[in-house]
Design a protein around this motif. Sequence first.
Motif: not given
Length: 145
Positions: A40, A22, A14, A16, A103, A33-34, A36-37, A82
């Motif tokens: 996704t 953010e 994915t 992001i 991540f 935010n982590y 939320r990411w 990114t």
Amino acid sequence: MKQELSITDFKVRTTIVVQWGEMDAFQHVNNVNYVRWGETARIDYFKAMGFIINQNPKKMLYAPILGFQSVKYISPVLYPDTIIIGTRTEEIKSDRFVLNSYFFSTQQKRLVALKTHEVVIVDYNKQQKIALPKAVIEDINQLEN
């Protein structure tokens, strides 16, 4: 010696793009935010498994539900960046499967966070958790192998 992970080690990825908004008062991406990411990334994994997203749950035999999550923060992320998230199943138990999302920052060229998702399966008609169906295990094995 343990080999370092790379984004190429993952079949489900994915992307992001970090947004300016953010970041928080401490000038790095806020921890929410982590989560939320990671959500996704988890949905991308479910889609890769073949789960139909946004279907009426009452028409489904069962559906995946997040039972537990945690995030380990390794290095602060700053705008612009990114993040590429690689997600895979790490463990299959009788009543759940455990996903990890890794991540990777393209700016830092390294792993910056790790999210664990424990996913249970719910029978919506009975409104209860059920044992992990064999079809789900087969879908995971097909995706990962």
